[in-house]
Motif scaffolding. Structure first.
Motif, PDB file in Angstrom:
ATOM      1  N   THR A 116      45.533  36.214  41.316  1.00  0.00           N
ATOM      2  CA  THR A 116      46.910  36.794  40.755  1.00  0.00           C
ATOM      3  C   THR A 116      47.239  35.210  40.985  1.00  0.00           C
ATOM      4  O   THR A 116      48.917  34.991  39.799  1.00  0.00           O
ATOM      5  N   LEU A 117      48.053  34.991  41.670  1.00  0.00           N
ATOM      6  CA  LEU A 117      48.805  33.849  41.877  1.00  0.00           C
ATOM      7  C   LEU A 117      48.116  32.299  41.891  1.00  0.00           C
ATOM      8  O   LEU A 117      49.442  31.261  41.372  1.00  0.00           O
ATOM      9  N   VAL A 118      47.341  32.126  41.154  1.00  0.00           N
ATOM     10  CA  VAL A 118      47.111  30.245  41.387  1.00  0.00           C
ATOM     11  C   VAL A 118      47.814  30.276  39.774  1.00  0.00           C
ATOM     12  O   VAL A 118      47.608  29.330  39.938  1.00  0.00           O
ATOM     13  N   PRO A 119      47.641  30.828  39.218  1.00  0.00           N
ATOM     14  CA  PRO A 119      47.950  30.275  37.583  1.00  0.00           C
ATOM     15  C   PRO A 119      49.961  30.314  37.904  1.00  0.00           C
ATOM     16  O   PRO A 119      50.421  29.077  37.350  1.00  0.00           O
ATOM     17  N   LEU A 120      50.237  31.189  38.590  1.00  0.00           N
ATOM     18  CA  LEU A 120      51.602  30.465  39.113  1.00  0.00           C
ATOM     19  C   LEU A 120      52.182  29.568  39.676  1.00  0.00           C
ATOM     20  O   LEU A 120      52.997  28.887  39.955  1.00  0.00           O
ATOM     21  N   VAL A 121      50.783  29.254  41.196  1.00  0.00           N
ATOM     22  CA  VAL A 121      50.762  27.781  42.053  1.00  0.00           C
ATOM     23  C   VAL A 121      50.569  26.911  40.761  1.00  0.00           C
ATOM     24  O   VAL A 121      51.150  25.719  40.457  1.00  0.00           O
ATOM     25  N   TRP A 122      50.203  26.960  40.088  1.00  0.00           N
ATOM     26  CA  TRP A 122      49.560  25.732  39.278  1.00  0.00           C
ATOM     27  C   TRP A 122      50.417  25.373  37.927  1.00  0.00           C
ATOM     28  O   TRP A 122      51.608  24.143  37.666  1.00  0.00           O
ATOM     29  N   THR A 141      55.511  22.010  36.604  1.00  0.00           N
ATOM     30  CA  THR A 141      56.877  21.788  36.784  1.00  0.00           C
ATOM     31  C   THR A 141      57.444  20.200  37.300  1.00  0.00           C
ATOM     32  O   THR A 141      58.193  19.225  37.359  1.00  0.00           O
ATOM     33  N   THR A 142      56.650  19.599  38.501  1.00  0.00           N
ATOM     34  CA  THR A 142      56.461  18.524  39.529  1.00  0.00           C
ATOM     35  C   THR A 142      56.212  17.066  38.986  1.00  0.00           C
ATOM     36  O   THR A 142      56.445  16.069  40.096  1.00  0.00           O
ATOM     37  N   LYS A 143      55.434  17.343  37.633  1.00  0.00           N
ATOM     38  CA  LYS A 143      54.554  16.600  37.923  1.00  0.00           C
ATOM     39  C   LYS A 143      54.871  15.892  36.255  1.00  0.00           C
ATOM     40  O   LYS A 143      55.440  16.436  35.639  1.00  0.00           O
ATOM     41  N   SER A 144      54.970  14.452  35.928  1.00  0.00           N
ATOM     42  CA  SER A 144      55.336  13.709  34.837  1.00  0.00           C
ATOM     43  C   SER A 144      54.633  13.589  34.386  1.00  0.00           C
ATOM     44  O   SER A 144      53.194  14.448  34.006  1.00  0.00           O
ATOM     45  N   ASN A 145      54.246  13.758  32.782  1.00  0.00           N
ATOM     46  CA  ASN A 145      53.550  13.835  31.847  1.00  0.00           C
ATOM     47  C   ASN A 145      52.228  12.874  31.412  1.00  0.00           C
ATOM     48  O   ASN A 145      51.292  13.717  31.875  1.00  0.00           O
ATOM     49  N   ASP A 146      51.883  11.518  32.719  1.00  0.00           N
ATOM     50  CA  ASP A 146      51.140  10.797  32.554  1.00  0.00           C
ATOM     51  C   ASP A 146      50.152  11.437  33.479  1.00  0.00           C
ATOM     52  O   ASP A 146      49.157  11.178  33.894  1.00  0.00           O
ATOM     53  N   ASP A 147      50.267  12.273  35.233  1.00  0.00           N
ATOM     54  CA  ASP A 147      50.377  13.218  35.557  1.00  0.00           C
ATOM     55  C   ASP A 147      49.329  14.537  35.927  1.00  0.00           C
ATOM     56  O   ASP A 147      48.908  15.179  36.066  1.00  0.00           O
ATOM     57  N   MET A 148      50.339  14.684  34.156  1.00  0.00           N
ATOM     58  CA  MET A 148      49.867  16.203  34.321  1.00  0.00           C
ATOM     59  C   MET A 148      48.518  16.251  33.963  1.00  0.00           C
ATOM     60  O   MET A 148      47.965  17.526  34.948  1.00  0.00           O
ATOM     61  N   PHE A 149      47.640  16.359  33.412  1.00  0.00           N
ATOM     62  CA  PHE A 149      46.457  16.359  33.304  1.00  0.00           C
ATOM     63  C   PHE A 149      45.279  14.874  34.234  1.00  0.00           C
ATOM     64  O   PHE A 149      43.734  15.807  33.976  1.00  0.00           O
ATOM     65  N   HIS A 150      45.901  14.865  35.374  1.00  0.00           N
ATOM     66  CA  HIS A 150      44.975  13.901  35.897  1.00  0.00           C
ATOM     67  C   HIS A 150      44.689  14.204  37.477  1.00  0.00           C
ATOM     68  O   HIS A 150      43.693  14.434  38.950  1.00  0.00           O
ATOM     69  N   TYR A 151      46.202  15.624  37.499  1.00  0.00           N
ATOM     70  CA  TYR A 151      45.402  16.014  39.070  1.00  0.00           C
ATOM     71  C   TYR A 151      45.882  17.314  38.654  1.00  0.00           C
ATOM     72  O   TYR A 151      46.610  18.172  37.994  1.00  0.00           O
ATOM     73  N   THR A 152      45.350  18.457  39.429  1.00  0.00           N
ATOM     74  CA  THR A 152      44.884  20.189  38.980  1.00  0.00           C
ATOM     75  C   THR A 152      45.741  20.932  39.592  1.00  0.00           C
ATOM     76  O   THR A 152      46.907  21.560  38.567  1.00  0.00           O
ATOM     77  N   PHE A 153      46.802  20.303  40.552  1.00  0.00           N
ATOM     78  CA  PHE A 153      47.596  21.298  40.622  1.00  0.00           C
ATOM     79  C   PHE A 153      48.596  19.952  41.345  1.00  0.00           C
ATOM     80  O   PHE A 153      49.472  19.262  40.283  1.00  0.00           O
ATOM     81  N   PHE A 154      49.423  20.013  42.115  1.00  0.00           N
ATOM     82  CA  PHE A 154      50.494  18.972  42.848  1.00  0.00           C
ATOM     83  C   PHE A 154      49.875  17.567  42.415  1.00  0.00           C
ATOM     84  O   PHE A 154      48.903  16.916  43.051  1.00  0.00           O
ATOM     85  N   ALA A 155      51.046  16.699  42.438  1.00  0.00           N
ATOM     86  CA  ALA A 155      51.041  15.243  42.425  1.00  0.00           C
ATOM     87  C   ALA A 155      51.203  14.620  43.635  1.00  0.00           C
ATOM     88  O   ALA A 155      52.122  15.084  44.125  1.00  0.00           O
ATOM     89  N   PRO A 156      50.609  13.384  44.099  1.00  0.00           N
ATOM     90  CA  PRO A 156      51.296  12.887  45.399  1.00  0.00           C
ATOM     91  C   PRO A 156      52.328  12.718  45.251  1.00  0.00           C
ATOM     92  O   PRO A 156      53.470  12.519  45.931  1.00  0.00           O
ATOM     93  N   HIS A 157      53.074  12.108  43.980  1.00  0.00           N
ATOM     94  CA  HIS A 157      54.378  11.698  43.918  1.00  0.00           C
ATOM     95  C   HIS A 157      55.362  12.803  43.293  1.00  0.00           C
ATOM     96  O   HIS A 157      54.697  13.958  41.631  1.00  0.00           O
ATOM     97  N   PHE A 158      56.564  13.794  43.499  1.00  0.00           N
ATOM     98  CA  PHE A 158      56.791  14.696  43.122  1.00  0.00           C
ATOM     99  C   PHE A 158      58.144  14.859  41.849  1.00  0.00           C
ATOM    100  O   PHE A 158      58.376  13.326  42.292  1.00  0.00           O
TER     101      PHE A 158
END
Length: 275
Positions: A25-31, A36-53
């Motif tokens: 249940t919490l997976v969509p919320l975590v995603w 919100t912490t990813k740029s548009n370039d990183d949006m589809f390159h990383y499933t969850f958090f990107a290396p750079h916030f």
């Protein structure tokens, strides 16, 4: 007395199932938070958090659009809708629960029948009616069509049916008018149902998108769902900004639920008891 191994194993299995369900249940919320912490370039390159916030999504949200104004619009519309629905639904529920009059069963059947009609079917005639009344592109056009909730009427009817008739008779003996009996006796007793209905009504109005999208043309009157939809374009989509707005839009609902969670559970439980 110590529990048997079979009981402990069964309880552990139940806890495991609940833990897995909570995580899923919490997976969509975590995603959502990660987006919100990813740029548009990183949006589809990383499933969850990107290396750079980055906080550019929140900055863009407040600089490229009057986000605070849209929040205030949604708060005004949702709060007013809740108050209007609460008054009319509780008053009608009180009448259906405690008064006997000719045609009562017919009215109940007709009201129940209206709940079977999809709201989208009524939008065309409702649009024409609102247009003839001159309520297009206005707050009244958003609030008036939802002023009466059939679902709310039956919630309050089920709750008020459990109020003892002797309590109402005592009020009449003391000289209370029928409206004062409703206001000073019935409503305080129905407090759990009030909390539950307010939460349900607020969520429905807060998340409403289709009807505000149809009748609102002035950007200054946009509610939050309509305003966030403007971030989607034919050629480009500001996904990060959209996710940031979505995250902030759920905070009022979460806060309201935390404030009314006891009343919400108690109200639904009370409504489930046969009167």
């Amino acid at each position: 007395m110590s529990k048997s191994p079979a009981v402990r194993l069964g309880r552990g299995f139940v806890y495991l199932i609940l833990a897995v369900g909570a995580i899923l249940t919490l997976v969509p919320l975590v995603w959502l938070v990660a987006s919100t912490t990813k740029s548009n370039d990183d949006m589809f390159h990383y499933t969850f958090f990107a290396p750079h916030f980055t906080a550019v999504n929140f900055t863009s949200l407040f600089t490229k659009m009057p986000f605070v104004n849209y929040i205030m619009n949604s708060l005004f519309v949702a709060s007013t809708t809740v108050l209007v629905q609460l008054f009319f639904s509780s008053l009608a529920g009180f009448a259906l629960a405690k008064y006997e009059f000719k045609g009562k069963r017919v009215i109940i059947v007709i009201m129940l029948s209206t709940m079977l009609i999809p709201g989208q079917v009524l939008m065309a005639p409702l649009y024409e009616l609102i247009n003839h009344l001159g309520m297009m592109d206005s707050w009244s056009g958003l609030i008036v069509p939802g002023a009466v909730s059939v679902f709310g009427i039956f919630l309050f009817r089920q709750s008020i049916m459990q109020v003892p008739n002797e309590l109402l008779q005592a009020g009449r003996i003391d000289g209370c008018s029928e409206f004062r009996i409703y206001w000073d006796i019935v409503m305080p007793v129905s407090r759990p149902m009030i909390g539950a209905f307010c939460l349900i009504s607020f969520m429905g109005s807060w998340n409403s998108f289709l009807w505000p999208q149809i009748i609102l043309h002035n950007r200054t009157l946009y509610t939050l769902p309509v305003a966030l939809n403007q971030l989607r374009d034919l050629y480009s989509n500001q996904y990060g900004t959209l996710m940031a707005g979505t995250l902030l839009s759920i905070l009022p609902v979460v806060i309201l639920f935390l404030l009314l969670q006891k009343e919400f559970v108690a109200g639904l439980t009370a409504g489930a008891v046969k009167g």
